[in-house]
Every structure is written in structure tokens, then in C-alpha cells.
Design an enzyme around this catalytic site. Structure first.
Site: not given
Ligand code: ASP
Length: 307
Positions: A172, A226
Site C-alpha cells: 500500500t 487493515g
Molecule cells: N492496509 C491495507 C489493507 O488492509 C493493506 C496494506 O497496507 O498493504 O487494505
């Protein structure tokens, strides 16, 4: 000299160390540098924090090396569903989108939701109709695909079949900035977790969970599992701790990651900048793509603990 600063992340994960070839790391490093450059140039020219975080995130969305835009993770059906959010700490205005499949740069759509609609959060086909009406670039879903994301989906499905974890997170992207006028802003964009259920939304587009900014306090962008960041209201919690409990930014970030997220059995990373331009880039995962540049000469890009 008036202070200004920008910090970025390209996600965190346990897979990073195992997966990355030297060449991939060099390319990711180059793209992090480009993202920093794009955002920093805006701040240096006296531009706004909100424009700087957007510009930095667009560069990382366009890079195949991060899980956002081109190179986003695949869901369980082999489809990309993208989430993004942006927040202006000056006005507490915010924009967010979730589950979009055809918007080349979801962060630009989040910004338009903030600037050109009376709403904060649009999802799915409604968000894409709005993108069309606003003249944003739309692309086929395959635009986001890369061989690496296909491999990650296959590995996640193997793990699920073997009774292991169903989903995995990595890559992300996010940015936080302080401009010369003291404005703070934050932005986050993602393809979410690999092998996620169709319709699943993570923390990245949720204001207060994955993204938050408030002038005079701090700007925050998160990455990691997340569901835990939503339950911990992670980004807002960092701001609240700085504003009302008098914690330093570093203390606030560490508490959320190590205690609140850790207590939920999850790991991740947070980048944050306070009103004085101090940047904190902290993670409990194995590594986190990250970078920071400020008007006092700090200029760095790193992945693991020792750059
Ligand atoms: N936080 C993101 C999600 O849960 C994933 C990530 O940070 O890689 O969608």
C-alpha cells in the site's frame, strides 16, 4: 527558514524480504525517490501539502512495484478493487473511494470527491460514474495487473488450501506532508490485501483508520493488516494522543503500532508528520518501503531497519 517536510511509504510486509530481487529493490527505490521528488518540488515552490501528498501518491500508483494503481493486489476472483483516501488538515475536508475497478489513479478520484462533491466517501460503480463525469482517466481492470501480483494470488490461494492465512498484505502507498504555511495533509492508496473477498474494504480509504490529518497536530498514513487498523481507529488515535495526551509523535505512533495493533495480533507501519515538521516512519513488520525529505536536509529512502 520555514519548515516543510514530506514522508512517504510504499507499504510493509513480511514477504518483502523473501520476494524482492536486488533489481526490484533498486527499481522500487528509484520510484520512491521519484515520489519524494514530485511531492517535495511542490512544497519547495510554496505549494500546498494536499497537492504534495497527492503528487507523491500518483507516482507510486503508477509504479508496478507497489500495491496501488498499476501493480495493485488481486482479490479472490482475480479482480483489482482499489481503495484510496485523502485529507486536508487545514479544513478537515476529506475524500475517499473504495472498490473502484477502472480508475487509473484512485487518489485523484478521492481528491475530486473532496473538492467537487458534497460527500466524503463514494464506492464502486457510483464512484466510477463520478470519475467519468469528472473526466478522469479510466482503464480496463487488466491495466493494474502484473506477473508478480498473479504469483502472489497463487501463493495466497495455496496457503488458504493448506489451512494457512487466506490473505496477505504488502505495498500500500501513502504520503504525509507539512507545507510552508503550516498545513498538514495525508493520502493513502491501495489494492488492499491479496486474495481478499470481493467487496472487502480495508483501512486505507477510511478516514481515521488509514488516513488522518489535522493542522496543528499531525498527518498520518498507515499500512498493514487493515482490519486491525480499522478496529484500532489507528490514524485518528495517533492524532488524538498527540493533541490531548501530550505524547510526542514518536510515542503516539509507537503506542498504536506496538500496543494497540500488536494487541490485535497484527502488524503494520505508520508514517506521520507533526506541526513542527518532525517525521516518524515506524513499522512492526519485517520491512516498510519508506522515504522522507525535509527543508532541514533530511533526504532518505529505506526498506529494512538499516538503510
Ligand atoms: N492496509 C491495507 C489493507 O488492509 C493493506 C496494506 O497496507 O498493504 O487494505
Amino acid at each position: 527558514m520555514t519548515k516543510f517536510a514530506l514522508a512517504i511509504h510504499g507499504g510493509c510486509g513480511v514477504m518483502a524480504k523473501l520476494d524482492l530481487t536486488e533489481q526490484e529493490w533498486q527499481e522500487a527505490r528509484r520510484d520512491l525517490g521519484r515520489a519524494l521528488e514530485a511531492g517535495y518540488a511542490i512544497l519547495a515552490a510554496g505549494g500546498k501539502a494536499i497537492d504534495a501528498v497527492q503528487a507523491a501518491v500518483v507516482v507510486m500508483e503508477d509504479s508496478p512495484h507497489f500495491n496501488a494503481g498499476h501493480g495493485a493486489a488481486l482479490n479472490e476472483n482475480g479482480i483489482h478493487e482499489l481503495d484510496a483516501s485523502i485529507m486536508d488538515g487545514r479544513s478537515l475536508r476529506a475524500g475517499a473511494v473504495a472498490g473502484v475497478r477502472h480508475v487509473k489513479n484512485p487518489i485523484e478520484l478521492a481528491r475530486l470527491v473532496m473538492d467537487k462533491s458534497p460527500h466524503v466517501f463514494l464506492i464502486g460503480s457510483g464512484a466510477e460514474e463520478f470519475a467519468l463525469a469528472q473526466g478522469l482517466t479510466l482503464v480496463p481492470n487488466e491495466y493494474f495487473r502484473t506477473p508478480e501480483r498473479e504469483r502472489q494470488l497463487e501463493r495466497a490461494k495455496q496457503s488458504e488450501r493448506a489451512g494457512g492465512a487466506k490473505t496477505s498484505a504488502t505495498g500500500t502507498v501513502g504520503a504525509v506532508a507539512l507545507d510552508r504555511d503550516g498545513n498538514l495533509a495525508a493520502a493513502t492508496s491501495t489494492g488492499g490485501m491479496t486474495n481478499k473477498r470481493h467487496g472487502r474494504v480495508g483501512d486505507s480509504p477510511i478516514i481515521g483508520a488509514g488516513t488522518y490529518a489535522r493542522n496543528g497536530v499531525c498527518a498520518v498514513s498507515a499500512t498493514g493488516h487493515g482490519e486491525a487498523f480499522i478496529r484500532a481507529v489507528a490514524a485518528y488515535h495517533v492524532c488524538l494522543s498527540v493533541e490531548q495526551r501530550g505524547l510526542t509523535l514518536e510515542q503516539a505512533v509507537r503506542e498504536v503500532l506496538h500496543e494497540r495493533i500488536g494487541a490485535l495480533g497484527a502488524r503494520g507501519g505508520i508514517i506521520a508528520i507533526d506541526a513542527r515538521g518532525n517525521a516518524v516512519l515506524e513499522f512492526t513488520a519485517e520491512g516498510m518501503f519508506r522515504g522522507c525529505r525535509d527543508s532541514r536536509g533530511r533526504n532518505e529512502v529505506a526498506l529494512f531497519r538499516d538503510p
